[in-house]
Design a protein around this motif. Structure first.
Motif, PDB file in Angstrom:
ATOM      1  N   GLU A  85       0.912  -1.132   0.050  1.00 58.90           N
ATOM      2  CA  GLU A  85       0.065   0.229  -0.063  1.00 58.90           C
ATOM      3  C   GLU A  85       0.803   1.255   0.203  1.00 58.90           C
ATOM      4  N   ASN A 123      -3.166  -2.182  -5.203  1.00 63.53           N
ATOM      5  CA  ASN A 123      -3.686  -1.427  -4.095  1.00 63.53           C
ATOM      6  C   ASN A 123      -2.811  -0.212  -3.552  1.00 63.53           C
ATOM      7  N   ARG A 125      -1.520   2.771  -2.146  1.00 66.87           N
ATOM      8  CA  ARG A 125      -2.276   4.007  -1.753  1.00 66.87           C
ATOM      9  C   ARG A 125      -1.451   5.193  -1.501  1.00 66.87           C
ATOM     10  N   GLN A 146      -6.307   3.028  -6.502  1.00 71.65           N
ATOM     11  CA  GLN A 146      -6.534   3.130  -5.160  1.00 71.65           C
ATOM     12  C   GLN A 146      -5.717   4.288  -4.428  1.00 71.65           C
TER      13      GLN A 146
END
Length: 218
Positions: A85, A123, A125, A146
């Motif tokens: 992430e 994913n 972020r 994302q």
């Protein structure tokens, strides 16, 4: 513990699934730091690959090609990549100590030439680029649906593609040219940043060097 480390057999072409081996190294470092993979403490990986003890004091001042070759072909599947992430590209990744323990950071050995394949980190972020990659092609980030927090402290290209990051909540840019553009009324980059601000996105643009030391654009 060292005897509990498991080093999977290398496979596939160097760098896969990324276009650039050095981008893969940065991703591997982030996965290691968060515990998704385990590389152990240097010089355990070098000792495993060389089949002998590794004297950091005498051998740590040069790149170990066996370690670089292994990490370039370290197997990464979608499940491991899905756990990532946060990724920072700044030249300070811990993985470099496995490859070249006392790397001085003053050359382009680990410079990232391409973000190709970054879409495999579906994913992701938070992305921070403070070094080892310039310019950052925003267009290559648009598959990251994302991605919410973006920091760039190097060059930027295709900046208009910021509009195509649906989850974007914060963009911070440290760059003299971009700062000059956002401070110019009517400039497309100023219009872009105003548009992002109206959409509720936090915008911060600052200069690197400026004689008058004006405030950030935000």
């Amino acid at each position: 513990m060292a005897n509990q480390l498991h080093y999977p057999a290398p496979q596939g072409p160097a760098g896969a699934p990324f276009a650039d081996v050095n981008l893969k190294l940065a991703v591997l470092s982030a996965l290691d730091e968060q515990g998704t993979i385990a590389l152990g403490e240097p010089p355990k990986l070098a000792e495993h690959l060389l089949g002998r003890s590794f004297d950091v004091a005498t051998e740590g001042y040069r790149l170990v090609p066996e370690v670089l070759d292994y990490l370039a072909r370290y197997p990464l599947d979608s499940q491991k990549l899905a756990t990532l992430e946060t990724l920072n590209l700044d030249g300070g990744s811990t993985i470099y100590h496995h490859i070249w323990h006392f790397w001085h950071g003053e050359d382009d050995t680990f410079e990232v030439a391409s973000l190709g394949g970054i879409e495999n980190c579906a994913n992701l972020r938070e992305l921070g680029v403070a070094g080892i990659l310039s310019p950052v092609d925003i267009g290559l980030l648009t598959p990251l649906r994302q991605l919410s927090d973006l920091y760039i402290g190097t060059g930027v290209s295709n900046i208009a593609a910021l509009r195509d990051l649906p989850a974007l909540a914060s963009v911070r840019i440290l760059n003299d040219d971009i700062y000059a553009e956002v401070m110019t009324l009517g400039h497309p980059t100023r219009q872009l940043m105003d548009e992002l601000k109206r959409a509720g996105i936090t915008v911060w643009v600052h200069w690197v060097s400026h004689y008058d030391q004006p405030p950030a654009f935000e």
